[in-house]
Each structure stands twice: as C-alpha cells, then as structure tokens.
Motif scaffolding. Structure first.
Motif, short mmCIF file in Angstrom:
data_model
loop_
_atom_site.label_atom_id
_atom_site.label_comp_id
_atom_site.label_asym_id
_atom_site.label_seq_id
_atom_site.Cartn_x
_atom_site.Cartn_y
_atom_site.Cartn_z
N SER A 180 47.26 36.22 39.82
CA SER A 180 47.35 36.97 41.07
C SER A 180 46.87 38.40 40.89
O SER A 180 46.16 38.95 41.75
CB SER A 180 48.79 36.96 41.59
N GLU A 181 47.24 39.01 39.77
CA GLU A 181 46.82 40.39 39.50
C GLU A 181 45.31 40.50 39.30
O GLU A 181 44.72 41.55 39.53
CB GLU A 181 47.56 40.92 38.28
N LYS A 182 44.69 39.39 38.88
CA LYS A 182 43.24 39.36 38.72
C LYS A 182 42.52 39.07 40.03
O LYS A 182 41.29 39.03 40.07
CB LYS A 182 42.85 38.31 37.67
N GLY A 183 43.28 38.84 41.07
CA GLY A 183 42.68 38.57 42.37
C GLY A 183 42.44 37.10 42.66
O GLY A 183 41.81 36.76 43.67
N LYS B 124 43.12 33.47 44.00
CA LYS B 124 43.94 32.92 45.06
C LYS B 124 44.75 31.75 44.52
O LYS B 124 44.22 30.89 43.81
CB LYS B 124 43.06 32.48 46.23
#
Length: 219
Positions: free
Chosen positions: A205-208, A210
C-alpha cells in the motif's frame, strides 16, 4: 541457523498458543480446536500463510467472541504473533505450524466458519498453478472444512493472481462470489477490516499498489 531463530524456536515450544509437531495437542487438534485449545464454542476463523501473524492477532483483538488460527510453516515468523498475543492476553488467537497442503489433517469437516487467504505467493508461472492457494486443488480441500455459508476472504496486491482467482471462482457452480474490488481502499468495504493489515499489505500500500479483495462462499 542464527541464535535468534533458535531462541524463537525454543519459545514456540513453550508458547501454549503454538500448535506444532512435538506437542501432544498437534496430533489430536483436528475437530477439537474449540475444546482443546480455546475452551469455548465460538466460531473458528483461519488465516492461511499468516506470516508474522499481524492480521490474525489484529482480528483477535477486535473480535473476542471468535477464535482465530494463523497457519504458516515458518516457526520464526509465527513466533512474533504468538508472543504478541500472549503478552497482550489475547487468548482467542493461536498458530498452527504446518504446510497448508495438509490443512485437512488439522481441521475437521465443517469446523471452520471463515477462511482468510492474505497476500499469498502468486506463483505466476503456468506450471505452478497447483501451488496457488486459490487453485482448484486447494479449493477442493477447503470446501468440506468450511461450515455451510462459511466465507472465503482473499486479499492480494497481485493483479494476475487476483484475476485468475476471480475468474476461477466465477466459473464454478459451487462458489458464489459475494463482492469483489480491484481497489479495496477506494471501495465501499474499506472500513470492514477496521484498518487491520498484514505486513505485506502495508508495504504494498505504501508503494502505491492497489489492494484487491473478494469475498465468496461455497453453495
């Protein structure tokens, strides 16, 4: 083997919430989770490939009227969740150290109320399909273990694995897909999990990335 791992393995031997080979309960736990481990008759929820147990422990904190079992083969990983649960007095959480391929040796028919498959190895090569935890091979094992209308939850960051799983679930006459989304945190169900995340979910999630999610049941 490092000293830390050895120390964790020794602690697992002492922790009453770790069920593993070498303990008497390991051989008699099938069909007896509520009586032998939890001493209650509450619903039994199982997380597969639980890793360090963040999700299993998180669920246990929030839902004290249910029992939660995290399953993983890595003893040094489940040590983390096991130790946290004991330190916090979360007695409705336990960990089973075994291969998921033999899950049916440790759970009886209709013993599980809900099954969580959280961020498993996607095994992307076609030749590795049977190793995916959502493959037909595993679904056939899960089916008799789940109670009537028992839920399957599946979360992953991997689009290929999610699309494969969703297509497979939809193609089966014995499975009903209740909900699904390719972007869980932008969906109407984002609050259902009370912010509880696995370690990998936080990383992705922190890496973007989904997060994909589906909920289904056998019919």
């Amino acid at each position: 083997m490092g000293r830390n791992k050895l120390a964790r393995f020794r602690q697992n031997e002492e922790n009453s919430n770790v069920i593993q080979e070498g303990k008497d309960i390991f051989n008699i736990i099938k069909g007896n989770w509520r009586s032998a481990q939890f001493n209650n008759n509450n619903p039994l929820v199982v997380e597969l490939a639980c890793g360090r147990g963040e999700f299993t422990v998180g669920l246990g904190r929030e839902f004290r009227d249910q029992n939660f079992v995290g399953v993983d083969i890595k003893g040094s990983r489940i040590w983390k969740g096991s130790t946290i649960a004991i330190a916090e007095g979360i007695d409705n959480v336990a960990f089973l150290r075994t291969q998921i391929e033999v899950l049916d040796k440790f759970f009886a028919e209709n013993e599980i109320s809900e099954l969580w498959i959280t961020f498993p190895d996607p095994f992307p090569r076609d030749g590795d399909e049977k190793r995916r935890l959502t493959s037909p091979r595993f679904l056939e094992m899960y089916k008799p273990l789940l109670q009537k209308d028992g839920l399957i939850h599946f979360k992953t960051d991997n689009t290929g694995l999610f699309d494969y799983s969703l297509e497979l679930f939809k193609s089966r006459e014995d499975i009903e897909v209740l909900i699904y989304t390719h972007d869980f945190y932008a969906s109407e169900w984002k609050d259902d999990h009370l912010g509880i995340q696995t370690r990998y979910e936080k990383i992705f999630s922190e890496k973007g990335e989904k997060i994909k999610y589906l909920r289904a049941k056998f019919i």
